[in-house]
Write an enzyme that holds these catalytic residues in place. Structure first.
Site, mmCIF file in Angstrom:
data_model
loop_
_atom_site.group_PDB
_atom_site.id
_atom_site.type_symbol
_atom_site.label_atom_id
_atom_site.label_comp_id
_atom_site.label_asym_id
_atom_site.label_seq_id
_atom_site.Cartn_x
_atom_site.Cartn_y
_atom_site.Cartn_z
ATOM 1 C CG ASP A 135 -5.374 -2.788 2.825
ATOM 2 O OD1 ASP A 135 -4.968 -3.840 2.580
ATOM 3 O OD2 ASP A 135 -3.625 -2.039 3.406
ATOM 4 C CG ASP A 159 -5.183 -5.285 5.173
ATOM 5 O OD1 ASP A 159 -6.114 -4.163 4.840
ATOM 6 O OD2 ASP A 159 -4.093 -5.252 5.539
ATOM 7 C CG ASP A 197 -6.059 0.044 4.607
ATOM 8 O OD1 ASP A 197 -6.354 -1.394 4.709
ATOM 9 O OD2 ASP A 197 -5.256 0.177 3.723
ATOM 10 C CG HIS A 247 2.619 -1.801 4.454
ATOM 11 N ND1 HIS A 247 2.011 -2.887 3.513
ATOM 12 C CD2 HIS A 247 3.388 -0.910 5.830
ATOM 13 C CE1 HIS A 247 1.577 -3.914 5.486
ATOM 14 N NE2 HIS A 247 2.668 -2.557 5.932
ATOM 15 C CG ASP A 265 -2.799 1.803 5.347
ATOM 16 O OD1 ASP A 265 -1.999 0.858 5.987
ATOM 17 O OD2 ASP A 265 -2.809 1.182 4.570
ATOM 18 C CG HIS A 324 -2.133 0.746 0.431
ATOM 19 N ND1 HIS A 324 -3.509 0.317 1.361
ATOM 20 C CD2 HIS A 324 -2.516 1.486 -0.775
ATOM 21 C CE1 HIS A 324 -4.157 1.121 0.719
ATOM 22 N NE2 HIS A 324 -3.897 1.730 -0.226
ATOM 23 C CG HIS A 339 -4.344 -1.430 8.492
ATOM 24 N ND1 HIS A 339 -4.046 -2.670 7.802
ATOM 25 C CD2 HIS A 339 -3.967 -2.543 9.939
ATOM 26 C CE1 HIS A 339 -3.939 -3.912 8.319
ATOM 27 N NE2 HIS A 339 -3.728 -3.855 9.214
ATOM 28 C CD GLU A 366 -0.090 -4.086 1.473
ATOM 29 O OE1 GLU A 366 0.494 -4.965 2.205
ATOM 30 O OE2 GLU A 366 0.220 -3.123 1.977
HETATM 31 N N1 LIG Z 1 -0.748 -0.812 4.073
HETATM 32 C C1 LIG Z 1 -1.164 -1.909 5.585
HETATM 33 N N2 LIG Z 1 -1.191 -3.459 5.297
HETATM 34 N N3 LIG Z 1 -0.897 -1.514 6.195
HETATM 35 C C2 LIG Z 1 -0.747 -2.263 7.671
HETATM 36 C C3 LIG Z 1 0.130 -1.219 8.393
HETATM 37 C C4 LIG Z 1 0.493 -1.338 9.930
HETATM 38 C C5 LIG Z 1 0.748 -1.053 11.018
HETATM 39 N N4 LIG Z 1 -0.146 0.138 11.520
HETATM 40 C C6 LIG Z 1 1.907 -0.111 10.305
HETATM 41 O O1 LIG Z 1 2.376 1.093 10.672
HETATM 42 O O2 LIG Z 1 3.282 -0.467 10.241
HETATM 43 MN MN LIG Z 2 -3.126 -0.275 3.582
HETATM 44 MN MN LIG Z 3 -4.107 -2.513 5.415
#
Ligand SMILES: NC(=[NH2+])NCCC[C@H](N)C(=O)O
Ligand SMILES: [Mn+2]
Ligand SMILES: [Mn+2]
Length: 334
Positions: free
Chosen positions: A245, A247, A134, A151, A138, A111, A136, A290
């Site tokens: 994303d 996920d 997502d 990411h 990010d 990402h 998250h 992802e």
């Molecule tokens: N694009 C993603 N899957 N991001 C996951 C981020 C996980 C966590 N918040 C980090 O800063 O590392």
């Molecule tokens: Mn993401």
């Molecule tokens: Mn994510």
């Protein structure tokens, strides 16, 4: 009336002209395999299926990324030089696809690539809204990130209101924050870091809108999408950048990904988001990121996740569940 509706819908479907960029890049995070995303998504039949529903498709192929030697961390931030360089390539490629007149599909990759994708899109259309789907947020900055993985940070480089919080990184100087906080909507959040939550509190005051899984549960996905549109279209209707994303979906639906989080969107909710965004008529670019086949426990999980990624893209370009076959489909002779 029914006939007319159908005709209008088929007409609109035929308008979709799609430009695909593959971005086989993994260095915004530590797990091997996410660079295979573009190929497994293509192998799941993306182009043929888009054409089958009446889209005109141009596949620009995969970008070729250069390696950077001695890419030492800057503070906690890992591999900044190679991430900065790859994203510049993505930005140029997305801008080109937009200049050629297509809706852009960027297949990741991790990402971190949204930095380049959104930046390149914004170079073509300076006024954008971003729908970020997502688990998250990010939105860590290099200083708040608990992992140092870029990411988990792309939004922080793009939002204008955060620009004073971003330290200088090598190969990042071309990035100009290009998105206003009030033009960003999150859907599907359920794993937000403490500092991210803190900064998104600030962002909430600045007008960022979040629909975490609790809101998806309490409102239902249909209301979430309605309210999402009320928010981003409250002033003028800007083109949409959808950054998806995989996920965001529940790991039971999309297991082959690097940072799965239990309690995610169902397949139907995930698809509904794409159908709804498509119906706005304002979708201008999509990222699907992802997908990591090497994170699958069985071959079947990898294939399943890639198929879901394809279905998300199809939903973005007019696939409706009642059936959406090309207008020139001929019933075979018995
Ligand atoms: N694009 C993603 N899957 N991001 C996951 C981020 C996980 C966590 N918040 C980090 O800063 O590392
Ligand atoms: Mn993401
Ligand atoms: Mn994510």
């Amino acid at each position: 009336m029914k006939l007319l509706n159908t005709a209008v819908r088929i007409f609109r479907r035929d308008l979709h002209s799609v430009g695909i960029i593959g971005a086989p890049f993994s260095k915004g995070q530590p797990r091997d395999g996410v660079q295979l995303g573009p190929d497994v998504i293509r192998e799941a039949g993306l182009v043929k299926k888009l054409e089958g529903q009446g889209c005109v498709v141009k596949d620009y192929g995969n970008l070729i990324f250069e390696d950077v030697s001695n890419d030492e961390p800057i503070g906690r931030t890992k591999q900044p030089r190679v991430v900065g360089l790859a994203n510049k390539q993505v930005a140029d490629a997305v801008q080109r696809v937009k200049n050629d007149g297509h809706t852009c599909v960027m297949l990741g990759g991790d990402h971190s690539l949204a930095i380049g994708s959104i930046h390149g899109h914004a170079a073509y259309r300076p006024e954008l809204s971003v729908v970020w789907v997502d688990a998250h947020a990010d939105i860590n900055t290099p200083l708040t990130s608990p992992t140092g993985n870029i990411h988990g940070q792309p939004m922080s480089y793009l939002i204008r209101e955060l620009c004073t919080k971003i330290p200088v990184l090598p190969n990042f100087s071309w990035i100009k924050p290009c998105i206003a906080a009030q033009d960003v909507v999150y859907i599907g959040l359920r794993d937000v870091d403490p500092e991210e939550q803190h900064s998104s509190h600030i962002l909430k005051h600045l007008g960022i809108k979040t629909f975490c899984m609790t809101e998806v549960d309490s409102l239902g996905i249909a209301k979430v999408m309605e309210q999402m549109c009320d928010h981003i279209f409250s002033k003028i209707k800007k083109p949409i950048h959808l950054s998806y994303d995989i996920d965001a979906l529940d790991p039971s639906v999309a297991p082959a990904t690097g940072t799965p989080v239990i309690g995610g969107l169902t397949y139907r909710e995930g698809i509904y988001i794409t159908e709804y965004v498509c119906q706005t008529g304002l979708l201008s670019a999509v990222d699907v990121v992802e997908v990591n086949p090497k994170q699958a426990k069985r071959e079947e999980e990898a294939r399943f996740t890639a198929n879901v990624a394809v279905d998300l893209v199809l939903g973005c370009f007019g696939r409706v569940r009642e059936g959406s076959h090309a207008a020139d489909y001929k019933i075979p002779d018995p």
